[in-house]
Design an enzyme around this catalytic site. Structure first.
Site, PDB file in Angstrom:
ATOM      1  N   HIS A  49       0.830  -1.196   0.000  1.00  0.00           N
ATOM      2  CA  HIS A  49       0.000   0.000   0.000  1.00  0.00           C
ATOM      3  C   HIS A  49       0.869   1.253   0.000  1.00  0.00           C
ATOM      4  CE1 HIS A  49      -2.814   2.851   2.264  1.00  0.00           C
ATOM      5  NE2 HIS A  49      -3.470   2.568   1.138  1.00  0.00           N
ATOM      6  N   ARG A  50       0.905   1.929  -1.142  1.00  0.00           N
ATOM      7  CA  ARG A  50       1.765   3.107  -1.341  1.00  0.00           C
ATOM      8  C   ARG A  50       3.229   2.752  -1.096  1.00  0.00           C
ATOM      9  NH1 ARG A  50      -2.234   7.065   2.253  1.00  0.00           N
ATOM     10  NH2 ARG A  50      -4.146   6.085   1.484  1.00  0.00           N
ATOM     11  N   GLU A  76       1.354  -0.631  -4.998  1.00  0.00           N
ATOM     12  CA  GLU A  76       0.113   0.123  -5.117  1.00  0.00           C
ATOM     13  C   GLU A  76       0.398   1.618  -5.056  1.00  0.00           C
ATOM     14  OE1 GLU A  76      -3.682   2.032  -3.586  1.00  0.00           O
ATOM     15  OE2 GLU A  76      -1.692   1.963  -2.629  1.00  0.00           O
ATOM     16  N   ASP A  78      -1.429   5.690  -5.871  1.00  0.00           N
ATOM     17  CA  ASP A  78      -2.525   6.579  -6.233  1.00  0.00           C
ATOM     18  C   ASP A  78      -1.997   7.569  -7.267  1.00  0.00           C
ATOM     19  OD1 ASP A  78      -4.470   5.723  -4.049  1.00  0.00           O
ATOM     20  OD2 ASP A  78      -2.745   6.353  -2.855  1.00  0.00           O
ATOM     21  N   HIS A  91      -1.608  10.582  -2.734  1.00  0.00           N
ATOM     22  CA  HIS A  91      -2.934  10.122  -2.346  1.00  0.00           C
ATOM     23  C   HIS A  91      -3.944  11.248  -2.189  1.00  0.00           C
ATOM     24  CE1 HIS A  91      -6.059   9.064   0.657  1.00  0.00           C
ATOM     25  NE2 HIS A  91      -6.089   7.935  -0.003  1.00  0.00           N
ATOM     26  N   GLU A 158      -4.442   3.381  -8.691  1.00  0.00           N
ATOM     27  CA  GLU A 158      -5.764   3.948  -8.457  1.00  0.00           C
ATOM     28  C   GLU A 158      -5.917   5.262  -9.200  1.00  0.00           C
ATOM     29  OE1 GLU A 158      -8.726   5.544  -4.891  1.00  0.00           O
ATOM     30  OE2 GLU A 158      -6.975   4.317  -4.380  1.00  0.00           O
ATOM     31  N   GLN A 190      -7.583   0.306 -10.165  1.00  0.00           N
ATOM     32  CA  GLN A 190      -8.612   0.331  -9.125  1.00  0.00           C
ATOM     33  C   GLN A 190      -9.183   1.736  -9.012  1.00  0.00           C
ATOM     34  OE1 GLN A 190      -7.050   0.057  -5.103  1.00  0.00           O
ATOM     35  NE2 GLN A 190      -5.093   0.923  -5.755  1.00  0.00           N
TER      36      GLN A 190
END
Length: 315
Positions: A49-50, A76, A78, A91, A158, A190
């Protein structure tokens, strides 16, 4: 990829996904690479996550490198557009939380974003994990990430704040195509926005999509749950038809496990989604007991800020 026997369920989503995705392929290499990616998604996925954002500033090159070195299945990120149209990894809609600047991300050109200190905040928030070399960390571009990790690494991207810039999906898909990530079967897209995912699907139906959902109480005095964007009903009333509606464009659903410490989904939710040919990825899980619980439920992947913790459980 990370394989755990507990996840074997016999459901047919993979065969269906490959059959659907194979329609209209323009070349055998693309078909083979996408099939390989979809097969890998059948196994449990460790999604950083990030990056390894529990150890280094989120979205920093250091956090991404740590996650890569730990062996995470997906990095992952954003993705947003800067004022001058550059795809950057950040993010929040503003730079306030993760840099020393203030204002909307989309009001900064790339030079302005690069001038910000995107690392000192981490040291202040995590003194036990602070490092002097985090000071002055730069906001990274998607190009820089691809330059570092190439097409042999898989990315879970994302479309962030897509409603604020209707050109985001086209710009991102053009970049991913130009850099060879789609052809390599190296990217999952996503979004919480159904419209954004459907725009991606219209551009290229071969890319695996994940519909993000966020469940929370309808009101302070109610136990009834709602979904943030209304893409599904609350988990207690969700139907097979609701999952099938998501399955029309996505291969999976990404959900929160809890809201303010209270669990919002259970193993029945997971099984029902999987019965309807959807992968289930849960975010963002950092505590080992919760990781173990989700493994018992048979989820297909977990987002975590601490990839090594999860990898130790599944290897």
């Amino acid at each position: 990829m990370h394989s755990v026997n507990v996840f074997a369920s016999g459901r047919g989503y993979l065969t269906h996904a490959i059959a659907v995705a194979a329609i209209g392929f323009s070349g055998y290499a693309l078909a083979d690479n996408l099939e390989t990616q979809l097969e890998a998604l059948q196994d449990f996925q460790v999604i950083a996550h990030r990056g390894a954002s529990g150890h280094a500033p989120e979205h920093s090159m250091e956090a991404l490198q740590m996650a890569h070195d730990m062996g995470a299945d997906y990095l992952e990120l954003d993705i947003q557009l800067s004022a001058d149209g550059v795809l950057v990894a950040i993010h929040d809609e503003t730079v306030d939380r993760t840099t020393d600047g203030e204002g909307a991300v989309q009001d900064f050109d790339l030079a302005g974003l690069k001038a910000l200190d995107a690392g000192s905040w981490f040291n202040d928030a995590n003194p036990d994990r602070a490092r002097q070399d985090f000071v002055g960390t730069e906001v990274v571009t998607l190009d820089e990430v691809i330059d570092r990790f190439g097409t042999q690494t898989r990315y879970y991207l994302e479309t962030k704040s897509a409603e604020r810039d209707p050109t985001l999906e086209a710009a991102m898909m053009e970049k991913l195509s130009d850099r060879g990530l789609i052809e390599a079967g190296a990217v999952v897209i996503q979004s919480f926005s159904q419209e954004s995912l459907q725009k991606v699907q219209a551009i290229n139906p071969d890319v695996p999509l994940i519909q993000l959902v966020w469940y929370y109480p309808e009101s302070d005095d109610s136990d009834a749950l709602v979904e943030w964007t209304g893409v599904t009903p609350g988990p207690e009333s969700i139907s097979d038809a609701d999952f099938q509606s998501v399955r029309e464009y996505a291969v999976g659903i990404g959900s929160n496990l809890a809201y303010q410490g209270n669990q919002v989904i259970d193993d029945d939710f997971v099984r029902q989604a999987q019965t309807n040919d959807l992968l289930v990825h849960i975010y963002t899980i950092n505590a080992v007991p919760e990781m173990e619980q989700l493994m018992r439920w048979g989820v297909d992947g977990v987002f975590t800020n601490f990839p090594a913790r999860l990898i130790r459980l599944v290897d």
